[in-house]
Each structure stands twice: as structure tokens, then as C-alpha cells.
Design a protein around this motif. Structure first.
Motif, PDB file in Angstrom:
ATOM      1  N   LEU A  88      -9.805  -3.964   6.800  1.00 58.28           N
ATOM      2  CA  LEU A  88     -10.868  -3.524   5.888  1.00 58.28           C
ATOM      3  C   LEU A  88     -10.484  -2.196   5.207  1.00 58.28           C
ATOM      4  CD1 LEU A  88     -13.638  -4.077   4.698  1.00 58.28           C
ATOM      5  CD2 LEU A  88     -14.678  -3.030   6.713  1.00 58.28           C
ATOM      6  N   ILE A  89      -9.782  -1.333   5.943  1.00 57.36           N
ATOM      7  CA  ILE A  89      -9.323  -0.065   5.344  1.00 57.36           C
ATOM      8  C   ILE A  89      -8.357  -0.377   4.198  1.00 57.36           C
ATOM      9  CG2 ILE A  89      -7.935   2.013   5.767  1.00 57.36           C
ATOM     10  CD1 ILE A  89      -9.155   2.078   8.600  1.00 57.36           C
ATOM     11  N   LYS A  90      -7.488  -1.350   4.445  1.00 59.60           N
ATOM     12  CA  LYS A  90      -6.527  -1.734   3.404  1.00 59.60           C
ATOM     13  C   LYS A  90      -7.270  -2.265   2.170  1.00 59.60           C
ATOM     14  CE  LYS A  90      -2.476  -4.638   2.886  1.00 59.60           C
ATOM     15  NZ  LYS A  90      -1.785  -5.789   3.444  1.00 59.60           N
ATOM     16  N   THR A  91      -8.286  -3.098   2.422  1.00 61.01           N
ATOM     17  CA  THR A  91      -9.046  -3.665   1.304  1.00 61.01           C
ATOM     18  C   THR A  91      -9.721  -2.552   0.489  1.00 61.01           C
ATOM     19  OG1 THR A  91      -9.481  -5.578   2.682  1.00 61.01           O
ATOM     20  CG2 THR A  91     -10.844  -5.357   0.732  1.00 61.01           C
ATOM     21  N   VAL A  92     -10.345  -1.617   1.202  1.00 63.40           N
ATOM     22  CA  VAL A  92     -11.098  -0.565   0.510  1.00 63.40           C
ATOM     23  C   VAL A  92     -10.166   0.373  -0.262  1.00 63.40           C
ATOM     24  CG1 VAL A  92     -12.403   1.561   1.004  1.00 63.40           C
ATOM     25  CG2 VAL A  92     -13.141  -0.617   1.964  1.00 63.40           C
ATOM     26  N   PRO A 415      12.735   2.389  12.601  1.00 59.48           N
ATOM     27  CA  PRO A 415      12.350   1.353  11.634  1.00 59.48           C
ATOM     28  C   PRO A 415      11.881   0.052  12.320  1.00 59.48           C
ATOM     29  CG  PRO A 415      14.413   2.395  10.999  1.00 59.48           C
ATOM     30  CD  PRO A 415      14.031   2.997  12.313  1.00 59.48           C
ATOM     31  N   ASP A 416      12.516  -0.329  13.442  1.00 59.67           N
ATOM     32  CA  ASP A 416      12.130  -1.581  14.126  1.00 59.67           C
ATOM     33  C   ASP A 416      10.697  -1.529  14.649  1.00 59.67           C
ATOM     34  OD1 ASP A 416      14.644  -2.286  13.705  1.00 59.67           O
ATOM     35  OD2 ASP A 416      15.333  -2.194  15.803  1.00 59.67           O
ATOM     36  N   GLU A 417      10.274  -0.353  15.078  1.00 58.04           N
ATOM     37  CA  GLU A 417       8.916  -0.218  15.618  1.00 58.04           C
ATOM     38  C   GLU A 417       7.898  -0.163  14.481  1.00 58.04           C
ATOM     39  OE1 GLU A 417       7.905  -0.275  18.830  1.00 58.04           O
ATOM     40  OE2 GLU A 417      10.006  -0.824  19.203  1.00 58.04           O
ATOM     41  N   VAL A 418       8.278   0.516  13.395  1.00 58.60           N
ATOM     42  CA  VAL A 418       7.339   0.699  12.284  1.00 58.60           C
ATOM     43  C   VAL A 418       6.912  -0.653  11.710  1.00 58.60           C
ATOM     44  CG1 VAL A 418       7.081   1.651   9.936  1.00 58.60           C
ATOM     45  CG2 VAL A 418       8.207   2.994  11.719  1.00 58.60           C
ATOM     46  N   VAL A 419       7.880  -1.573  11.547  1.00 57.01           N
ATOM     47  CA  VAL A 419       7.529  -2.858  10.916  1.00 57.01           C
ATOM     48  C   VAL A 419       6.576  -3.681  11.782  1.00 57.01           C
ATOM     49  CG1 VAL A 419       9.561  -3.113   9.425  1.00 57.01           C
ATOM     50  CG2 VAL A 419       9.660  -3.969  11.777  1.00 57.01           C
ATOM     51  N   LYS A 420       6.484  -3.358  13.065  1.00 55.24           N
ATOM     52  CA  LYS A 420       5.583  -4.131  13.938  1.00 55.24           C
ATOM     53  C   LYS A 420       4.126  -3.722  13.747  1.00 55.24           C
ATOM     54  CE  LYS A 420       8.899  -4.404  17.752  1.00 55.24           C
ATOM     55  NZ  LYS A 420       9.192  -3.684  18.994  1.00 55.24           N
ATOM     56  N   ARG A 421       3.911  -2.565  13.102  1.00 54.11           N
ATOM     57  CA  ARG A 421       2.535  -2.056  13.024  1.00 54.11           C
ATOM     58  C   ARG A 421       1.908  -2.315  11.649  1.00 54.11           C
ATOM     59  NH1 ARG A 421       4.678   2.513  16.070  1.00 54.11           N
ATOM     60  NH2 ARG A 421       5.111   3.499  14.075  1.00 54.11           N
ATOM     61  N   HIS A 422       0.586  -2.341  11.636  1.00 55.77           N
ATOM     62  CA  HIS A 422      -0.196  -2.496  10.411  1.00 55.77           C
ATOM     63  C   HIS A 422       0.025  -1.256   9.532  1.00 55.77           C
ATOM     64  CE1 HIS A 422      -3.714  -3.033   7.875  1.00 55.77           C
ATOM     65  NE2 HIS A 422      -3.971  -4.187   8.469  1.00 55.77           N
ATOM     66  N   ILE A 423       0.128  -1.434   8.205  1.00 60.32           N
ATOM     67  CA  ILE A 423       0.409  -0.239   7.380  1.00 60.32           C
ATOM     68  C   ILE A 423      -0.720   0.799   7.475  1.00 60.32           C
ATOM     69  CG2 ILE A 423       2.012  -1.262   5.658  1.00 60.32           C
ATOM     70  CD1 ILE A 423      -0.413  -1.056   3.694  1.00 60.32           C
ATOM     71  N   CYS A 424      -1.932   0.343   7.758  1.00 59.20           N
ATOM     72  CA  CYS A 424      -3.027   1.317   7.818  1.00 59.20           C
ATOM     73  C   CYS A 424      -3.210   1.931   9.210  1.00 59.20           C
ATOM     74  CB  CYS A 424      -4.320   0.687   7.320  1.00 59.20           C
ATOM     75  SG  CYS A 424      -4.256   0.421   5.545  1.00 59.20           S
TER      76      CYS A 424
END
Ligand code: HEM
Length: 491
Positions: A88-92, A415-424
């Protein structure tokens, strides 16, 4: 007047007030939205006097997160909504940005021209200005400003070498803030502030006042956020008079001087003057307001980031060694502190990001609806004008996204850990079209400052170091409650 009449006269307004307050405080229950029980007069924000906004927001988040993707709050009698679900944060912030283009920050261009800067202005004014200023922050422009930054880095290093000939306990924030003051003073105003030799320079003094001692207390600032129109009608200002006059005058004098003497430099000021002179895209007041926000947003955020990072590296000696090694290798590989060298310090970058996770400068992001907005997959409508909060500090310390969230672990940003997480799940610079315009410059500034000090000094905690840290309740941005002391030794 009889006793009965007197009682009626006294009791009626109280009854009317109670009914009105009850009616206002039923907004979220009528919409069947979970909410934090309000208490008249402050609503859901008790303890605003003695707690930091980061702590208040985190308590609210922990209390409400499992009850749905968003929840209701009240400040005074005004309902607002907090969003906790990352989709929802991404949508807003991104997809439905057109409903939420503004932040709803109080500003008063008539009485306080410097307050009308990119961070606070709204609507088409913001859109046009953002488009005009964006080219000022490309990587090409960063590269162009790098030598100015590196020169301040050299001064910083020489100053520290002189000051810390032997091990000393230092209030580290003061020293790092002198570095960032000089960097931004130089890049935004083209002025050598020399805060190292003159810690009481006007720039330091007024820069400190903007964040450490805002014009208004926390409750008044919250009031102005929710009722900006009332504030404007009352002729209220957001900035203190002295720094406002100082920065306003300084910009006008600098512009005058440069125009009269035909001077162009590789800095933000020259880029702003160019915008003023090409088809009048900016007025002189607008130039002043933008230089002011570049200074304000640029020096405080980055000095806090470096200070918190050194604090964590003092507590985590292994990470400090690793960061130093990464810096030294890059300096060796690129033949000194070049733009290429600071772009090639992967582990230092991870330390900076992990610090931004634990200590985001803005603990809560804000948006305001400009049209009624139905929250997707629900029947709930956020009415036009309502404020929306995104609790960044709380999300960054949620163990659902970051196991053992209180632990400083730069490997979370491999970088390997970052891609596993939601951008928000990581929002230190915000998100969407209204995200931080100075991200590249801020990161570059932190890299140069930290690389300079880590390659020359070792940091450790000392008896004066506060562990755990407490945050200031009065500051505008996340800051330690008291100074941050560390033991510094030359390598
Ligand atoms: C580590 C450094 C920095 C951090 C953590 C930081 C953080 C932020 C955050 C969280 C926002 C709000 C984003 C949102 O609402 O989505 C923001 C906006 C902004 N920042 Fe930064 N910032 C940094 C450095 C800088 C620098 C160096 C400058 C300028 C030279 C700058 C200028 C601005 C401006 C002008 C805005 C408003 C953008 C808009 O509304 O269009 N920031 N920053």
C-alpha cells in the motif's frame, strides 16, 4: 437569573463540546477502520512533549500493525491515516502518486519567503520546480562538484590530525557537522565557511538553529502541519527570524556579486543563477529558498548519518576494521580520494545504508490527499486534504523485514540480500516522484566524510558514550538526545 438558568448556561456549552468531540472522534469507528483511541485534547498523540516522534510512531506501529494495512489516528480533533503495509505504501507513493503529490508541510511565502522551497511547496508550483531542479543532481553534476567536496575532506582530515594528535574523547556530531556545513556552504552558496577553524561561524550557528532549535515546539509544529491554512491566516512563520534573514541576505549578496563580476563556479548556486537568468525560471526569492533547503536538508541529514555510522562502528569494531580496509583498498586502487574511488567502496556503502536503516533522518514520511481516495481492496475513502503518515523508523526496525532489527549488520545490504526485500522496506530517502532529490549528493558526502576519517582514525566508545541512544524530543529530524561522544585515536 435563576439558579436553573445559570446551570443551563454553564452546562450547555460543555455538553455541546462533549458531543462535538465525540462526533469528531467517531470518524474512524464509523468507517470501521482500526484506530488508536484518542484522548482529548491531543488525540492519539500523547507524550509529544517528552518523546521523540520516532519513538511515538514506533509504539503506534507496534500496537496497530497486525490489525490491518492501515489504521486511523487523531491529532487534536483531526483524523489522519497511517499506512503500514508495504504494497500500500508503494501504491500511495508511486502508482497513485497523483492523489498524494503534496506533503502538507507548513510554509508561508508571504511572511517567510525562504519557507517556500522544494520540500514544502505544492501542486503545479512543485511539479515545475522539481522538473527544473532535477538536472542539478545528475551524476555528471555530482562528478563536477566532487573536487570541492574532496578539498573540504582534506581540510577536515588536516584539522582532525591537528586536534587529535593523541587519543581524545570528542563530541563527534559537532566535528562531522563542521565538515558537512563546509561542504554544503561551499556547494550551495559558494562560500568557504571555515567551520573547522571557526566553530562559531555564522553558518554553523544558524545551521544548528534550524534543526536543533526550531521556531515552534513539537505540538505547535504538529498543529501547523494539520492546519496550515489557519497558520497562514494567523501570519505564522515556520523559520526563526535570524537564520532566515541571514540566509536570505547571503544569497542575494552572492548572486549580486557573481553577476556583477561574471563569476561562475561548479556549484549549486551557479546552476540556480542559470535557472534565474534563462527565461526567468526562478525569481531571486525562489533561488534563495532552494539554496536554503539544499543547505538545510544537505548538512543535517548527512552529518547525522556519518555520526550515527561512527557510533555503530565504534560499537562494532569488526565492521569498523572491514570498512577501513575497504576504504584503504579503494584509495590505493584509484590513487587517492577520487570520484571513482568513493564509488568503489562497496562495504562502506553497506555501512552507510545500514546506518540509514537504523537512523533514518525523517522517521515518518508524510503525504496529503488532493482528491478523495478509496483505499484499494477496501471501502474506506480517505477524504481530500487528509494527512497520510508512513512510519519509516518503525518499518526499518520491524523484525519481519530485518531479523534482530536492533543489531547493526551491514551485510543486510549485500546486493543478494537487498533483492530479497520489498523496495518499501527501506525508505531513508522516501519513495516515488517526491523522494529526496539530493540522494546522490547525500551519499557522496557521507562516503567522502567517512572515508576521510576512517582512513586516518580509529573510533571507540568511552564512558561518556550513551548506550543505548535516546532521541531528541524537540529536534525536527532524528537526532541523539545529548551529544554523541566517542574516543578518537590517530591510526
Ligand atoms: C543522507 C542524506 C539525506 C537524507 C537521508 C535525505 C532524506 C530525505 C527524505 C526522507 C526526504 C523526503 C522524501 C519523501 O517524502 O518521500 C527528502 C526530501 C528532500 N531532500 Fe533529502 N536527504 C538527504 C540529503 C539531501 C541533500 C544533500 C539535499 C540537497 C542538496 C537534499 C534535498 C532534499 C529536497 C530538496 C527534498 C524535497 C524533494 C521534493 O519534495 O521534491 N537532501 N530527503
Amino acid at each position: 437569573m435563576s439558579i436553573v438558568q445559570l446551570v443551563i448556561l454553564l452546562v450547555t456549552p460543555i455538553i455541546l463540546l462533549v458531543v462535538y468531540v465525540k462526533q469528531r472522534y467517531s470518524f474512524w469507528s464509523r468507517q470501521k477502520v482500526p484506530f488508536i483511541e484518542p484522548l482529548f485534547p491531543l488525540g492519539s498523540f500523547q507524550n509529544v512533549h517528552n518523546k521523540s516522534f520516532a519513538d511515538i510512531s514506533r509504539e503506534q506501529y507496534n500496537q496497530m500493525k497486525d490489525r490491518g494495512p492501515f489504521h486511523g489516528l487523531y491529532f487534536l480533533l483531526q483524523p489522519l491515516v497511517a499506512i503500514t503495509d508495504l504494497d500500500l505504501i508503494k501504491t500511495v507513493t508511486i502508482k497513485d502518486f497523483n492523489y498524494f503529490p503534496d506533503r502538507g508541510v507548513f510554509h508561508n511565502p508571504k511572511r517567510d519567503p525562504l519557507s517556500a522551497h522544494l520540500f514544502s511547496i505544492e501542486g503545479n508550483k512543485w511539479r515545475t520546480l522539481r522538473a527544473r531542479l532535477t538536472p542539478t543532481f545528475t551524476s555528471g553534476k555530482m562528478k563536477m562538484m566532487f573536487p570541492t567536496l574532496a578539498a573540504v575532506g582534506d581540510n577536515f582530515s588536516a584539522f582532525l590530525v591537528k586536534t587529535v594528535a593523541e587519543g581524545r574523547e570528542l563530541e563527534i556530531k559537532d566535528y562531522v557537522a563542521r565538515f558537512t556545513t563546509d561542504v554544503i556552504g561551499s556547494c550551495a552558496f559558494g562560500i568557504e565557511c571555515n567551520s573547522f577553524e571557526d566553530p562559531n561561524s555564522q553558518f554553523r550557528k544558524f545551521g544548528g538553529l534550524i534543526f536543533d532549535k526550531p521556531r515552534h515546539s513539537q505540538p505547535v509544529r504538529l498543529f501547523l502541519k494539520l492546519f496550515p491554512e489557519v497558520g497562514r491566516r494567523l501570519g505564522m512563520k515556520s523559520l526563526r527570524d535570524e537564520p532566515s534573514q541571514f540566509f536570505g541576505r547571503l544569497v542575494k549578496d552572492t548572486v549580486d556579486y557573481r553577476e556583477k563580476n561574471n563569476i561562475t563556479r561548479k556549484d549549486f548556486m551557479s546552476l540556480l543563477i542559470e535557472l534565474k537568468n534563462t527565461g526567468g525560471q526562478l525569481t531571486i526569492d525562489e533561488v534563495a529558498a532552494q539554496a536554503f533547503i539544499f543547505f538545510g536538508a544537505g548538512f543535517e541529514t548527512s552529518s547525522s548519518n556519518q555520526t550515527f555510522c561512527l557510533y555503530e562502528l565504534a560499537l562494532n569494531q569488526e565492521c569498523q576494521e572491514k570498512a577501513r580496509k575497504c576504504v584503504q583498498e579503494a584509495l590505493k586502487k584509484h590513487g587517492g580520494l577520487t570520484y571513482e574511488a568513493v564509488s568503489d567502496m562497496a562495504y562502506l556503502d553497506q555501512c552507510i545504508k545500514e546506518t540509514l536503516r537504523l537512523y533514518p533522518s525523517l522517521p515518518v514520511l508524510e503525504r496529503k490527499t488532493v482528491q478523495n481516495y478509496r483505499i484499494p481492496d477496501s471501502d474506506v475513502v480517505i477524504p481530500k486534504g487528509m494527512k497520510v503518515q508512513i512510519p519509516v523508523f518503525a518499518i526499518h526496525r520491524d523484525e519481519q523485514y530485518y531479523p534482530n532489527p536492533e543489531v547493526f549488520d551491514p551485510d543486510r545490504f549485500c546486493p543478494d540480500e537487498v533483492v530479497k526485500r520489498h523496495i518499501c522496506s527501506f525508505l531513508p530517502f522516501g519513495e516515488g516522484p517526491r523522494a529526496c532529490i539530493g540522494l546522490r549528493f547525500g551519499m557522496m558526502q557521507s562516503r567522502v566524510g567517512l572515508a576521510t576519517i576512517l582512513s586516518n582514525f580509529k573510533f571507540n566508545i568511552c564512558p561518556k558514550t550513551a548506550v543505548p541512544l535516546q532521541y531528541s524530543a524537540s529536534a525536527n529530524v532524528l537526532q541523539p538526545k545529548e551529544g554523541l561522544w566517542l574516543k578518537v585515536e590517530p591510526l
